[in-house]
Design an enzyme around this catalytic site. Structure first.
Site, mmCIF file in Angstrom:
data_model
loop_
_atom_site.group_PDB
_atom_site.id
_atom_site.type_symbol
_atom_site.label_atom_id
_atom_site.label_comp_id
_atom_site.label_asym_id
_atom_site.label_seq_id
_atom_site.Cartn_x
_atom_site.Cartn_y
_atom_site.Cartn_z
ATOM 1 C CB SER A 8 -0.909 0.012 1.229
ATOM 2 O OG SER A 8 -1.580 1.244 1.318
ATOM 3 C CG HIS A 33 -4.019 -1.606 -1.597
ATOM 4 N ND1 HIS A 33 -5.026 -2.429 -2.060
ATOM 5 C CD2 HIS A 33 -4.578 -0.841 -0.628
ATOM 6 C CE1 HIS A 33 -6.141 -2.175 -1.386
ATOM 7 N NE2 HIS A 33 -5.903 -1.208 -0.523
ATOM 8 C CG ASP A 35 -5.704 2.297 0.761
ATOM 9 O OD1 ASP A 35 -6.655 1.537 0.509
ATOM 10 O OD2 ASP A 35 -4.692 1.934 1.401
ATOM 11 C CG MET A 37 -8.754 6.822 2.486
ATOM 12 S SD MET A 37 -7.992 6.552 4.096
ATOM 13 C CE MET A 37 -6.354 7.213 3.809
ATOM 14 C CG HIS A 66 -9.710 0.064 -0.679
ATOM 15 N ND1 HIS A 66 -9.172 -0.047 0.594
ATOM 16 C CD2 HIS A 66 -11.059 0.018 -0.526
ATOM 17 C CE1 HIS A 66 -10.160 -0.152 1.475
ATOM 18 N NE2 HIS A 66 -11.311 -0.113 0.821
ATOM 19 C CG MET A 68 -11.464 3.063 1.953
ATOM 20 S SD MET A 68 -10.269 3.001 3.304
ATOM 21 C CE MET A 68 -8.757 3.258 2.377
ATOM 22 C CG MET A 137 -11.633 -2.452 5.162
ATOM 23 S SD MET A 137 -10.044 -2.039 4.391
ATOM 24 C CE MET A 137 -9.249 -1.088 5.707
ATOM 25 N N GLY A 142 -9.354 4.117 7.276
ATOM 26 C CA GLY A 142 -9.140 5.553 7.369
ATOM 27 C C GLY A 142 -7.744 5.984 7.755
ATOM 28 C CG PHE A 143 -6.481 7.150 10.612
ATOM 29 C CD1 PHE A 143 -5.965 8.421 10.374
ATOM 30 C CD2 PHE A 143 -7.771 7.034 11.080
ATOM 31 C CE1 PHE A 143 -6.740 9.549 10.614
ATOM 32 C CE2 PHE A 143 -8.554 8.151 11.332
ATOM 33 C CZ PHE A 143 -8.032 9.417 11.094
ATOM 34 N N GLY A 144 -3.482 4.545 8.332
ATOM 35 C CA GLY A 144 -2.479 3.498 8.284
ATOM 36 C C GLY A 144 -1.867 3.264 9.650
ATOM 37 N N GLY A 145 -1.146 2.144 9.782
ATOM 38 C CA GLY A 145 -0.394 1.887 10.997
ATOM 39 C C GLY A 145 -1.188 1.338 12.164
ATOM 40 C CG ASP A 175 -5.986 -2.568 3.520
ATOM 41 O OD1 ASP A 175 -5.005 -2.339 4.253
ATOM 42 O OD2 ASP A 175 -6.459 -1.720 2.746
ATOM 43 N N GLY A 176 -4.968 -4.171 6.650
ATOM 44 C CA GLY A 176 -4.951 -3.512 7.946
ATOM 45 C C GLY A 176 -4.169 -4.282 8.991
ATOM 46 N N GLY A 177 -3.027 -3.758 9.379
ATOM 47 C CA GLY A 177 -2.255 -4.356 10.454
ATOM 48 C C GLY A 177 -1.570 -5.666 10.111
ATOM 49 N N GLY A 197 1.257 -2.036 4.381
ATOM 50 C CA GLY A 197 1.761 -0.686 4.186
ATOM 51 C C GLY A 197 3.023 -0.420 4.958
ATOM 52 C CB SER A 198 3.621 0.710 8.438
ATOM 53 O OG SER A 198 2.776 -0.236 9.070
#
Length: 220
Positions: A8, A33, A35, A37, A66, A68, A137, A142-145, A175-177, A197-198
Site C-alpha cells: 500500500s 495497492h 487507497d 479516501m 480501493h 474509501m 478490512m 481511514g488510517f495506516g499503521g 488490509d490492515g495491520g 503498508g508500514s
C-alpha cells in the site's frame, strides 16, 4: 491457491514515490495497492486521480485501487481512464452495488467489494458470484499503521468457506495491520491477497517484500 502481495503506497515516502515503487517491484510484489479516501466515508483524505495517472505512467504493476469514498459510482469511468486495473468499492458506501460492479466490468477493470470490520459477510450473498475479489478490512478504515483486529481471522475463515461452498474463484484480500508476525495466520484462514503498508515501506523495502514472499511461498 495463488498468493499475491499488494504493498500500500499510503505508507510510502512521497518525496521519492517512484523509487519506492521500483523497489517493491524489483523485490517481486505483483500488485500496488492504492487507497483513495475522501474525508467523508472515512476521516482521512489521501490522494486521487492525478496521482494515480502518474503512477500508471511509471509502473506496469497491477493497480489495485480501493475506493474509501461515498457514492463511488460517481467516479468509475475516471478511475478506469487513469489506469486502474481493479476497482474495489465499499458495500457500505454504494447506493447501487450491483449496477456499479457491472459498470466497473464494462470499463475493463476487475471488480471488488470491501467490507468494514463490523459488516457481516452475509451482505455479500447476492454479489459474491459477480466479483473478482472481496476485501476484508482488518482495521477500521481511514488510517495506516493500526493493529490487526483479532476477530478478523474468523471472518476470513467464514468468507473462504462461503466462496468454496459456491465453487467460486474469488480472491480474498485483507488490509490492515498485516505484518510478518501475523501473516501466516491470515493466510491459514483463507486470505490470498495481502495488503501491507508500514510493514513494507518502513526500513528496507526490498527485504521486507522478500520476507513477506518467503512466508507466502511457504503456504503454497
Amino acid at each position: 491457491m495463488k498468493f499475491i502481495l499488494s504493498p500500500s503506497i499510503l505508507s510510502a515516502d512521497f518525496t521519492h514515490l517512484g523509487e519506492d515503487i521500483r523497489q517493491v517491484k524489483a523485490a517481486g510484489a505483483q500488485y500496488l495497492h492504492y487507497d483513495v479516501m475522501d474525508g467523508a466515508f472515512v476521516p482521512s483524505i489521501s490522494f486521487g486521480m492525478p496521482v494515480l495517472r502518474s503512477v500508471r505512467k511509471f509502473t506496469d504493476l497491477v493497480l489495485d485501487v480501493h475506493l474509501m469514498i461515498e457514492k463511488p459510482e460517481r467516479y468509475v469511468d475516471e478511475f478506469a481512464d487513469c489506469g486502474a486495473d481493479m476497482l474495489t468499492i465499499h458495500y457500505e458506501a454504494c447506493e447501487d452495488l450491483q449496477g456499479t460492479l457491472r459498470r466497473i466490468r464494462e470499463k475493463g477493470m476487475k471488480c471488488g467489494v470491501a467490507l468494514k470490520p463490523g459488516t457481516s459477510n452475509a451482505v455479500l450473498s447476492d454479489v459474491l458470484d459477480q466479483v473478482d475479489m472481496i476485501l476484508l478490512m482488518t482495521v477500521e478504515p481511514g488510517f495506516g499503521g493500526q493493529s490487526y483486529l483479532p476477530a478478523s481471522t474468523e471472518k476470513i475463515r467464514e468468507l473462504r468457506r462461503m466462496v468454496e461452498e459456491r465453487g467460486l474463484n474469488v480472491d480474498i484480500e485483507v488490509d490492515g495491520g498485516i505484518k510478518k508476525e501475523n501473516l501466516s495466520e491470515v493466510l491459514g484462514a483463507g486470505a490470498n491477497v495481502i495488503v501491507a503498508g508500514s510493514a513494507i515501506f518502513a526500513g528496507d523495502i526490498e527485504q521486507n517484500v522478500k520476507d513477506f514472499q518467503v512466508i507466502m511461498d511457504g503456504r503454497k
